[in-house]
Design a protein around this motif. Sequence first.
Motif, PDB file in Angstrom:
ATOM      1  N   TRP A  42       1.988  -0.751  -5.007  1.00 10.94           N
ATOM      2  CA  TRP A  42       0.710  -1.046  -4.835  1.00 10.94           C
ATOM      3  C   TRP A  42       0.648  -2.682  -4.277  1.00 10.94           C
ATOM      4  CZ3 TRP A  42       0.269   3.438  -6.100  1.00 10.94           C
ATOM      5  CH2 TRP A  42       0.379   3.887  -7.403  1.00 10.94           C
ATOM      6  N   TYR A  43       1.514  -3.373  -4.375  1.00 16.91           N
ATOM      7  CA  TYR A  43       1.435  -4.711  -3.897  1.00 16.91           C
ATOM      8  C   TYR A  43       1.879  -4.798  -2.526  1.00 16.91           C
ATOM      9  CZ  TYR A  43       2.795  -9.496  -2.928  1.00 16.91           C
ATOM     10  OH  TYR A  43       2.907 -10.983  -2.601  1.00 16.91           O
ATOM     11  N   ASP A  44       2.973  -4.102  -2.074  1.00 19.66           N
ATOM     12  CA  ASP A  44       2.866  -3.909  -0.467  1.00 19.66           C
ATOM     13  C   ASP A  44       1.875  -3.338   0.047  1.00 19.66           C
ATOM     14  OD1 ASP A  44       5.870  -4.771  -1.254  1.00 19.66           O
ATOM     15  OD2 ASP A  44       6.617  -2.810  -1.085  1.00 19.66           O
ATOM     16  N   ALA A  45       1.306  -2.382  -0.342  1.00 17.44           N
ATOM     17  CA  ALA A  45       0.017  -1.715   0.392  1.00 17.44           C
ATOM     18  C   ALA A  45      -1.034  -2.636   0.327  1.00 17.44           C
ATOM     19  CB  ALA A  45      -0.334  -0.266  -0.305  1.00 17.44           C
ATOM     20  N   PRO A  52       2.974   8.002  -5.430  1.00 17.80           N
ATOM     21  CA  PRO A  52       2.482   6.762  -5.215  1.00 17.80           C
ATOM     22  C   PRO A  52       2.529   6.211  -3.829  1.00 17.80           C
ATOM     23  CG  PRO A  52       4.479   6.776  -6.652  1.00 17.80           C
ATOM     24  CD  PRO A  52       4.352   8.073  -6.165  1.00 17.80           C
ATOM     25  N   GLU A  53       2.935   6.519  -2.866  1.00 15.95           N
ATOM     26  CA  GLU A  53       2.688   5.954  -1.538  1.00 15.95           C
ATOM     27  C   GLU A  53       1.551   6.733  -1.008  1.00 15.95           C
ATOM     28  OE1 GLU A  53       7.043   5.698  -2.695  1.00 15.95           O
ATOM     29  OE2 GLU A  53       5.730   7.667  -2.549  1.00 15.95           O
ATOM     30  N   VAL A  54       1.136   7.910  -1.578  1.00 17.93           N
ATOM     31  CA  VAL A  54      -0.073   8.505  -1.056  1.00 17.93           C
ATOM     32  C   VAL A  54      -1.352   7.977  -1.745  1.00 17.93           C
ATOM     33  CG1 VAL A  54      -1.674  10.723  -0.950  1.00 17.93           C
ATOM     34  CG2 VAL A  54       0.957  10.636  -0.590  1.00 17.93           C
ATOM     35  N   ALA A  55      -1.225   7.447  -2.792  1.00 18.07           N
ATOM     36  CA  ALA A  55      -2.106   6.828  -3.727  1.00 18.07           C
ATOM     37  C   ALA A  55      -2.482   5.519  -3.227  1.00 18.07           C
ATOM     38  CB  ALA A  55      -1.905   6.895  -5.332  1.00 18.07           C
TER      39      ALA A  55
END
Length: 257
Positions: free
Chosen positions: A243-246, A167-170
């Motif tokens: 997703w929100y944090d990114a 998820p962190e990469v996506a």
Amino acid sequence: MDDEQTLSGGNASGTVIRIGDTVRKQWAASTPSVHAFMSHVRARGVDVPTPRGQDERRRQRIEFVPGPVAVDVEPLTADGLRRVGAIVRAIHDASETFSPSADALWDTAIPAPGAEIICHNDLAPWNLVIGDRWVFIDWDAAAPSTRLWDLAYAAQTFTLSAVEVAPEVAAEGLRAFVDGYGASGELRTRLPAMMHRRAAAMLELLTTAHAHGREPWSSMFADGHGSHWSAVVGYVGTNQQTWYDALTALAPAEPDR
């Protein structure tokens, strides 16, 4: 007349034929409205296949745009994702000045939660040609929608479809796409939940159609689309905070010069 060549893809658009520098496909009641929208977007400076009316067999005639589609090549880089996000934004901005005729007809499989503008409704890697030109094709599902609903689908299909990716990469790809779009703070905060809702709507369409034998969605469900979208719904929903944090993190400061 040039030889006819059947083109692959087009799960929901029926048989698609290439003849020379044109694509031919079924003419529907909504086609005049779709072609008017495409012509308007093109006139506003967005590269869109040129609609060329109807052929002698009452099929659509549309400019053929050469090149592979994004789903068939290596995953897009961050720069590529920013470029696609900017294209989506340009389409939405062009739509702001489009006034459909009073008798306009539209045909889309998934109802939108609003009708702010006319949207493509399938801005996805399987509909983006990335040859010498980067051009979205297959506009037949164009219909009234909202920026957020259309952006949610585009952002998810381009960046959150490979559920095996960390998820962190996506999230880095998602941020690049949304940065390219130039999304406002409000859109960014609402996007994670809307991506989940939009993916769930796609899964619901496939599941319901399969239960009632409604084509082409029923066969698509059986051919693997059902399991794919089920996994996507889980992936997008489980990682909402990532997703929100990114999307809401501040951009790094520019170094002093």
